[in-house]
Enzyme design. Structure first.
Site, PDB file in Angstrom:
ATOM      1  N   CYS A   1       3.114  -3.280   4.236  1.00  0.00           N
ATOM      2  CA  CYS A   1       2.160  -2.018   4.490  1.00  0.00           C
ATOM      3  C   CYS A   1       2.670  -1.255   5.638  1.00  0.00           C
ATOM      4  O   CYS A   1       4.077  -1.685   5.803  1.00  0.00           O
ATOM      5  CB  CYS A   1       0.631  -2.526   4.579  1.00  0.00           C
ATOM      6  SG  CYS A   1       0.351  -3.508   6.046  1.00  0.00           S
TER       7      CYS A   1
ATOM      8  N   HIS B   1       9.777 -23.736   8.856  1.00  0.00           N
ATOM      9  CA  HIS B   1       8.794 -24.438   9.713  1.00  0.00           C
ATOM     10  C   HIS B   1       7.548 -24.377   8.762  1.00  0.00           C
ATOM     11  O   HIS B   1       6.599 -25.316   8.791  1.00  0.00           O
ATOM     12  CB  HIS B   1       8.656 -24.034  10.905  1.00  0.00           C
ATOM     13  CG  HIS B   1       9.718 -24.395  11.728  1.00  0.00           C
ATOM     14  ND1 HIS B   1       9.364 -24.505  13.292  1.00  0.00           N
ATOM     15  CD2 HIS B   1      10.952 -24.467  11.698  1.00  0.00           C
ATOM     16  CE1 HIS B   1      10.810 -24.662  13.644  1.00  0.00           C
ATOM     17  NE2 HIS B   1      11.607 -25.001  12.786  1.00  0.00           N
TER      18      HIS B   1
ATOM     19  N   HIS C   1       7.142 -31.000   9.763  1.00  0.00           N
ATOM     20  CA  HIS C   1       6.534 -29.399   9.463  1.00  0.00           C
ATOM     21  C   HIS C   1       5.348 -29.546   8.168  1.00  0.00           C
ATOM     22  O   HIS C   1       4.598 -28.771   8.037  1.00  0.00           O
ATOM     23  CB  HIS C   1       7.653 -28.780   9.113  1.00  0.00           C
ATOM     24  CG  HIS C   1       8.610 -28.357  10.375  1.00  0.00           C
ATOM     25  ND1 HIS C   1       8.077 -27.800  11.495  1.00  0.00           N
ATOM     26  CD2 HIS C   1       9.930 -28.676  10.489  1.00  0.00           C
ATOM     27  CE1 HIS C   1       9.360 -27.888  12.424  1.00  0.00           C
ATOM     28  NE2 HIS C   1      10.178 -28.207  11.825  1.00  0.00           N
TER      29      HIS C   1
ATOM     30  N   ASP D   1       0.992  -1.427  -0.126  1.00  0.00           N
ATOM     31  CA  ASP D   1      -0.028  -0.059  -0.108  1.00  0.00           C
ATOM     32  C   ASP D   1       0.950   1.121   0.159  1.00  0.00           C
ATOM     33  O   ASP D   1       2.123   1.090  -0.148  1.00  0.00           O
ATOM     34  CB  ASP D   1      -0.982  -0.034   1.272  1.00  0.00           C
ATOM     35  CG  ASP D   1      -0.348   0.441   2.529  1.00  0.00           C
ATOM     36  OD1 ASP D   1       1.013   0.220   2.634  1.00  0.00           O
ATOM     37  OD2 ASP D   1      -1.043   0.266   3.491  1.00  0.00           O
TER      38      ASP D   1
ATOM     39  N   THR E   1       2.075  -1.690   8.742  1.00  0.00           N
ATOM     40  CA  THR E   1       2.813  -2.749   9.934  1.00  0.00           C
ATOM     41  C   THR E   1       2.992  -4.092   9.334  1.00  0.00           C
ATOM     42  O   THR E   1       3.629  -4.821  10.199  1.00  0.00           O
ATOM     43  CB  THR E   1       1.515  -2.856  10.917  1.00  0.00           C
ATOM     44  OG1 THR E   1       0.321  -3.070  10.318  1.00  0.00           O
ATOM     45  CG2 THR E   1       1.206  -1.560  11.608  1.00  0.00           C
TER      46      THR E   1
HETATM   47  C1  RB5 Z   1      -2.288   2.599   6.436  1.00  0.00           C
HETATM   48  O1  RB5 Z   1      -2.235   3.824   7.391  1.00  0.00           O
HETATM   49  C2  RB5 Z   1      -1.907   1.596   7.356  1.00  0.00           C
HETATM   50  O2  RB5 Z   1      -3.160   1.202   8.126  1.00  0.00           O
HETATM   51  C3  RB5 Z   1      -1.635   0.301   6.597  1.00  0.00           C
HETATM   52  O3  RB5 Z   1      -0.371   0.530   5.994  1.00  0.00           O
HETATM   53  C4  RB5 Z   1      -1.265  -0.977   7.310  1.00  0.00           C
HETATM   54  O4  RB5 Z   1      -0.395  -0.606   8.427  1.00  0.00           O
HETATM   55  C5  RB5 Z   1      -2.533  -1.573   7.664  1.00  0.00           C
HETATM   56  O5  RB5 Z   1      -2.445  -2.792   8.482  1.00  0.00           O
END
Ligand code: RB5
Length: 143
Positions: free
Chosen positions: A65, A98, A133, A8, A67
């Site tokens: 993304c 694994h 595994h 993203d 996180t």
């Molecule tokens: C975008 O702001 C953020 O929500 C996205 O990149 C991600 O971290 C979502 O899990």
């Protein structure tokens, strides 16, 4: 195709960096987007990469993304996908040895580019151990 990649907006810059790493390794890469830092919805890209991997267009994918959480959750809704959110060398290696992870997910707001490089290299270089595994990985697909 060797690797299918997607992100993203939060992962866009890191995705461009990872594409350079993959090119340096001589790997062919298909980029499913996004293509700028304009705000987008991470499930679109997580599912696009996951569906392409599940369809056999490439053996492995990489998703980024902010996180790594949202994009891996979206990818894991696709049957046959094992998207592993990795934070360090240990989880990168274990996800291959694994879990036979076929998608590596990372958080660009969590990791430095140096950490991303280490994780990508280990993930690409580590093979699935099979054995006990393999039975567990097969059970993931069971209802
Ligand atoms: C975008 O702001 C953020 O929500 C996205 O990149 C991600 O971290 C979502 O899990």
């Amino acid at each position: 195709m060797d690797i299918i990649i997607g992100s993203d907006h939060a992962g866009f810059a890191a995705k461009e960096y990872v594409k350079e790493l993959l090119a340096q390794r001589g790997l062919s890469v298909e980029d499913k987007g996004c293509f700028s830092e304009e705000s987008v919805h991470y499930p679109i890209y997580g599912k696009a990469v996951a569906k392409a991997i599940a369809a056999g267009e490439a053996p492995r994918g990489i998703l980024i993304c902010g996180t790594g959480i949202g994009i891996s959750l979206a990818a894991n809704k696709v049957k046959g996908i094992r998207a592993a959110l990795c934070h360090d060398a240990f989880t990168a290696r274990a996800s291959r040895e694994h879990n036979d992870a076929n998608i590596l997910a990372m958080g660009a707001r969590v990791l430095s580019l140096e950490q991303i490089k280490e994780i990508v290299e280990i993930w690409l270089d580590t093979e699935f151990l099979g054995g006990r595994h393999a039975e567990r990985v097969a059970m993931i697909e069971e209802d």
